[in-house]
Scaffold this active site. Structure first.
Site: not given
Ligand SMILES: Cc1cc2nc3c(=O)[nH]c(=O)nc-3n(C[C@H](O)[C@H](O)[C@H](O)COP(=O)(O)OP(=O)(O)OC[C@H]3O[C@@H](n4cnc5c(N)ncnc54)[C@H](O)[C@@H]3O)c2cc1C
Length: 559
Positions: A339, A342
């Protein structure tokens, strides 16, 4: 024992190991945010309130709102050619109308945009590639630090031929819809960088700092995407409290890690304060920009973060090298994010943290020459990233406080069922205080989840689903409490059912009664129509029905 800070409330280093083992994350609003930070959550909230306006103004100035990025850089760690984020929200609008830009952003001044100067083109002449030389209009040589021994990110990124200029204020960091396995893989790879190989004293603090840094970044991104979430019903970008609670608010250590990052970046800024007076921003608003910067930094305090505790034993230099290489990898992993929006903000923030780490860990307080050397060599992209990262964290802290207010409002309103299960008491920060889970445990959790994700690739899909459920098992979604019915409510239900039955009975009797009443009239109508048809046949009118109506008559052929 080495004293952790110069204030009277100094904590001794020997105390930290026990803190790490027991309640590293135990906190409430008046508690310190961590063992190497002598600042409370409340104090950071206050600092943030005081500087917020200046930070917003600063990152919207012509100098600080632009950033350069190579959107087409290949992911250096795995083959990623077959995934794209096609949402409009994932796109980045790049600057194409150069005429409107200030002189120091023009392609001929940026150099690399026109002649593709790269790191290899740089020479080692200190005087030539100082921050000021690079910053000011008129110097069309794009120069970056060679060697990379003190850098925590890849400086090459900003000098690439394919790099584009982006107006950050026109591409806000918000919900994009990016997610699923691809973003999960990125986060796993980032956390995997925290697996330090050294197993010596001191490692745990460095490891914890690394973990808190990436977890704080992750939480901050989660806060922004929850704070500016697209409401599909109204078409507006607005805060989504439930999403915030599920991603961040429900995990006190994640909130705490954002505060930790705030402290770390703030201390880096505090450290370069003596040099900011010498900087010139090469434009008419020079003084204004400088005033804002000085205003911001003068609200900060040295005790906000004690970097000396992180690498302070004999093994530190090896550990620091390891730390540096690993964090550099985190910044490179950003090139694997599909993305674009992102990736842009991921790059800005990891560059901002990398710059902070360089200032904190490489700028030797006692050595004036090294200090000058590091600060003079900061590029404008590092400085822009640094202040924009502060802005991101500052916005996150503001949002956390706003979410706390929304949460309390929701709690007070009638429909408290969903969120009440998150917290028993009204104070968001008191919840933080209940977190007794140690960061070290969190690291182990993440390592465990990483191992799962590595195994996942080789497993059949049914197993993958089970693993995925496990991965998200830490998300405590609100459970709807069954509503307790009062006696009066129960009585009302019976009364309603009784009335309903009586009503139906009445309707049935009325129907039968009306049928008897209507019978003579219906017999009369039937007789009349039969007589009329017979009469028509008798007088020779063939059929008074229209031709087309004949088609709709049905015949049953029993043959
Ligand atoms: C570099 C980057 C930038 C991004 N920027 C954006 C953006 O600007 N806008 C957008 O909508 N999405 C963005 N995303 C996507 C977003 O971060 C999530 O990955 C996505 O929304 C899916 O979320 P999820 O609930 O599946 O878990 P994810 O956020 O993908 O997390 C995966 C797992 O990590 C663990 N986890 C989650 N948060 C934490 C934490 N703070 N500390 C420790 N462990 C944790 C949990 O076990 C979780 O199940 C970005 C992703 C990346 C890699």
């Amino acid at each position: 024992d080495v004293v952790a800070s110069d204030s009277s409330k100094a904590t001794k280093v020997s105390d930290y190991s026990s803190v790490l083992e027991t309640n590293f994350c135990k906190m409430d609003k008046d508690e310190m945010i961590g063992p190497n930070c002598e600042v409370t959550f409340k104090e950071i909230n206050d600092i943030n309130q005081n500087i917020r306006k200046n930070v917003i103004d600063l990152v919207n100035t012509d100098f600080f709102k632009y950033f350069k990025i190579d959107l087409y850089k290949q992911c250096p760690f795995w083959d990623d050619n077959n995934a794209y984020c096609v949402n409009r929200a994932c796109a980045v609008d790049i600057v194409e109308d150069w005429d409107t830009l200030p002189e120091y952003w023009q392609p001929d001044v940026l150099g690399s945009l026109s002649n593709g100067t790269t790191v290899e083109d740089t020479d080692d002449d200190d005087d030539e590639f100082t921050f000021l030389d690079q910053l000011c209009a008129g110097n069309n040589k794009q120069k970056f630090m060679a060697g990379g021994d003190v850098n925590y990110c890849d400086m090459e990124d900003f000098s690439k031929e394919g790099s584009v200029l982006v107006d950050l204020s026109a591409n806000p960091e918000r919900f994009t819809g990016y997610g699923g396995e691809q973003s999960g893989q990125i986060w796993s790879s980032i956390y995997r960088e925290n697996c330090f190989t050294l197993n010596e004293t001191g490692q745990s603090i460095a490891k914890d700092v690394f973990f808190r840094l990436v977890s704080g970044l992750h939480a901050s991104i989660g806060t922004h995407l929850s704070n500016e979430h697209l409401n599909v019903e109204t078409g507006k970008w607005e805060p989504d409290l439930d999403l915030f609670m599920a991603r961040v608010g429900n995990f006190p250590e994640r909130v705490s890690n954002m505060y930790f990052n705030y402290a770390l970046v703030s201390k880096a800024l505090w450290k370069i304060k003596p040099y900011l007076n010498h900087l010139e921003f090469c434009s008419s608003y020079d003084e204004d920009v400088k005033d804002k910067i000085i205003n911001i930094i003068s609200q900060l305090d040295s005790k906000i973060f004690n970097e000396d505790l992180v690498f302070e034993d004999d093994l530190s230099s090896k550990l620091k090298d390891d730390f540096r290489v690993r964090f550099k990898n985190v910044t490179k992993i950003m090139d694997c994010v599909h993305c674009d929006r992102c990736r842009l903000w991921g790059k800005v923030q990891t560059t901002g943290y990398a710059t902070s780490l360089k200032i904190l860990f490489e700028l030797d307080e006692g050595d004036e020459q090294t200090k000058q050397h590091i600060v003079d060599k900061l590029t404008k992209y590092e400085l822009i990233a640094l202040f924009n990262t502060l802005d991101r964290l500052s916005k996150s802290i503001e949002s956390v406080n706003n979410f706390e207010r929304l949460y309390n409002e929701k709690l007070k309103s009638k429909d408290t069922g969903t969120l009440a299960s998150f917290f028993q008491n009204n104070n968001f920060f008191k919840l933080l205080g209940k977190a007794s889970k140690c960061i070290t445990e969190s690291v182990q959790e993440v390592n465990k989840s990483l191992n799962n994700s590595i195994q996942k690739r080789n497993e059949p899909s049914s197993k993958i689903n089970k693993k995925q459920e496990k991965q998200f098992s830490d998300l405590k979604m609100p459970e709807k409490k069954p509503q307790q019915k009062s006696n009066q409510q129960v009585e009302n239900v019976w009364k309603k059912a009784w009335n309903n039955e009586i009503h139906n009975l009445k309707e049935a009797f009325t129907f039968i009664y009306r049928s008897y009443l209507d019978l003579p009239r219906n017999i009369f109508k039937l007789t009349l129509s039969t007589v009329a048809r017979l009469w028509n046949r008798f007088i020779g009118v063939k059929d008074y029905l229209r031709e087309s109506d004949k088609d709709i008559s049905y015949e049953i052929n029993l043959q």
